[in-house]
Design an enzyme around this catalytic site. Structure first.
Site, PDB file in Angstrom:
ATOM      1  CE  LYS A  78      12.272  -4.796 -21.515  1.00 23.57           C
ATOM      2  NZ  LYS A  78      11.575  -3.531 -21.831  1.00 23.57           N
TER       3      LYS A  78
ATOM      4  NE  ARG B 232       8.384  -5.228 -18.362  1.00 26.48           N
ATOM      5  CZ  ARG B 232       9.127  -5.070 -17.265  1.00 26.48           C
ATOM      6  NH1 ARG B 232       9.012  -5.931 -16.256  1.00 26.48           N
ATOM      7  NH2 ARG B 232       9.993  -4.073 -17.179  1.00 26.48           N
TER       8      ARG B 232
ATOM      9  CE1 TYR C  66      20.006  -3.584   3.352  1.00 32.34           C
ATOM     10  CE2 TYR C  66      19.647  -1.474   2.250  1.00 32.34           C
ATOM     11  CZ  TYR C  66      19.745  -2.223   3.417  1.00 32.34           C
ATOM     12  OH  TYR C  66      19.563  -1.618   4.626  1.00 32.34           O
TER      13      TYR C  66
ATOM     14  CG  HIS D 243      11.390   0.319 -14.323  1.00 32.70           C
ATOM     15  ND1 HIS D 243      10.743   1.531 -14.222  1.00 32.70           N
ATOM     16  CD2 HIS D 243      10.714  -0.373 -15.292  1.00 32.70           C
ATOM     17  CE1 HIS D 243       9.739   1.577 -15.079  1.00 32.70           C
ATOM     18  NE2 HIS D 243       9.701   0.430 -15.741  1.00 32.70           N
TER      19      HIS D 243
ATOM     20  CG  HIS E 166       3.333  -2.252 -21.503  1.00 38.27           C
ATOM     21  ND1 HIS E 166       4.101  -3.330 -21.128  1.00 38.27           N
ATOM     22  CD2 HIS E 166       4.082  -1.150 -21.280  1.00 38.27           C
ATOM     23  CE1 HIS E 166       5.278  -2.888 -20.695  1.00 38.27           C
ATOM     24  NE2 HIS E 166       5.295  -1.563 -20.774  1.00 38.27           N
TER      25      HIS E 166
ATOM     26  NE  ARG F 237       5.593  -2.121 -16.938  1.00 40.73           N
ATOM     27  CZ  ARG F 237       6.307  -2.565 -15.900  1.00 40.73           C
ATOM     28  NH1 ARG F 237       5.718  -3.333 -14.984  1.00 40.73           N
ATOM     29  NH2 ARG F 237       7.571  -2.255 -15.761  1.00 40.73           N
TER      30      ARG F 237
END
Length: 410
Positions: free
Chosen positions: A271, A241, A370, A360, A333, A336
């Site tokens: 975020k 970002r 993991y 995300h 942005h 992305r």
């Protein structure tokens, strides 16, 4: 039509008089100075009057909602004076059973599950947009029309996403009321389809690879400070970002001279409030090394040119893109989306890895932790592939820093 000011400033006279609003609604000003909302309507050919409640306990907006409720009953052939629904709405509820009390009870049970900032946003949104209108009413007597009226008011000020968030929070409160036997239905759930849709991905982005390369070439040909150009390049190479690039600190970069260089962005700057590891491609490492002469004595990789102890302006990269002629076509942005579209198209089996690279959130926190470790090597491979794809035909870092501009040391 009436306004709050007109109702508030209405003075008592020797005889009672009316101030009309609309659709039969009026405020009755008594010689004593007291004011009551009343509604005139006809049923079976006869004119009737319904008292909605005293002012200011019942405000103008609420009176209109109660009028609309009464009209709904009339359309069903029900006399609101006899149905009791309106009078139930106006009856003074037990404090523990009104909507605000139920909402605060729900909030107290949930707030420890949220980050403090989110918890504040939740209760503040209800205090600002909901409680003033229906906070004193029993949740079991609030109709879908009343809920929709509140949400449409939020939409009317242009806050479409806020209206959807508040609808969800109201729905959660109604579900809590149902579970505690203080309501039978969830009117906030019923009105969801009646709201304006939220348009996702509203930030413009060029996702076609060739067009993205062309745009980058134009931007990197602009006369600009090397720090801004290098920040721009690190942004599209890492697909993080813009705020994470802008605030990047030198102590977040590790192993730049090793085979496994990484950028570790701390949780407080993410975020999703979790640490994010960005495996760096050789091209990204070259950008970081190139900016060192300009900013290594300051905390940030990309310091503000006027106040170097602070990070660069949050608009610097956006202005650079705009100057190149891409205003309204691509924003910082947007890279992305460029990265996600192209990498998912080429490597569909790596969708989960690509999602991790974009930071995300995963619904399964254990699996997410993991996978962040498990896929680090593949993420590094994909980062290098992406760097080669997007940089095809672009300037080298040395050319980027030196061509057509005189570096100014900070």
């Amino acid at each position: 039509m009436l306004t709050d000011t007109k109702v508030k400033t209405a003075k008592a006279e020797e005889r009672a008089y009316r101030l009309s609003d609309s659709e039969g609604l009026f405020v009755h000003v008594m010689p004593t100075g007291k004011k009551f909302w009343r509604l005139r309507y006809r049923i079976d050919g006869k004119e009737q009057t319904l008292t909605l409640g005293p002012y200011p306990s019942v405000g103008l907006r609420e009176a209109r909602m109660l009028r609309d409720n009464a009209k709904d009953l009339l359309r069903q052939g029900i006399d609101p004076n006899k149905a009791g629904k309106i009078t139930h709405l106006l009856a003074e509820p037990q404090q523990k059973d009104n909507f605000e009390a139920v909402a605060r009870e729900w909030y107290e049970q949930r707030k420890d599950l949220w980050r403090p900032r989110h918890a504040h946003d939740v209760i503040h949104s209800l205090e600002r947009d909901v409680f003033p209108h229906i906070g004193h009413l029993p949740p079991g007597q609030i109709t879908p029309r009343v809920v929709l009226h509140i949400l449409k008011g939020i939409e009317d000020r242009g806050a479409i996403e806020t209206a959807h968030r508040i609808r969800q929070r109201m729905s959660d409160v109604f579900v809590h009321a149902i579970a505690t036997e203080r309501a039978d239905t969830d009117p906030a759930g019923i009105v969801k389809p009646a709201l304006r849709p939220v348009i996702r991905n509203r930030q413009p982005a060029i996702t076609d690879l060739e067009q993205a390369r062309e745009m980058i070439a134009h931007v990197e040909s602009c006369v600009a400070h090397p720090v801004t150009l290098l920040a721009f390049r690190l942004l599209y190479l890492t697909a993080v970002r813009p705020g994470e690039v802008r605030a990047a600190m030198w102590d977040e970069f590790h192993g730049l001279d090793s085979q496994d260089p990484v950028w570790v962005i701390p949780a407080e700057r993410m975020k999703m409030s979790r640490e994010h590891i960005v495996p760096l491609s050789p091209q990204a490492v070259a950008v970081v090394q190139a900016v060192r002469p300009f900013s290594s004595r300051w905390p940030h990789l990309f310091p503000n040119t006027r106040r170097p102890k602070l990070p660069m302006s949050e608009n610097a990269i956006g202005y650079l893109i705009n100057r190149a002629g891409y205003h309204g076509r691509h924003v910082p942005h947007g890279f992305r989306s460029t990265f996600s579209s192209n990498m998912n198209e080429r490597f569909p089996l790596d969708h989960d890895v690509i999602e991790l690279m974009l930071a995300h959130a995963s619904k399964d926190k254990v699996a997410a932790a993991y996978n962040r470790a498990l896929y680090i090597d593949r993420r590094r491979e994909l980062a290098s592939i992406w760097s080669r794809l997007i940089l095809d035909g672009q300037k080298t870092v040395d050319e980027l820093v030196s061509a057509h501009r005189r570096p100014v040391k900070i």
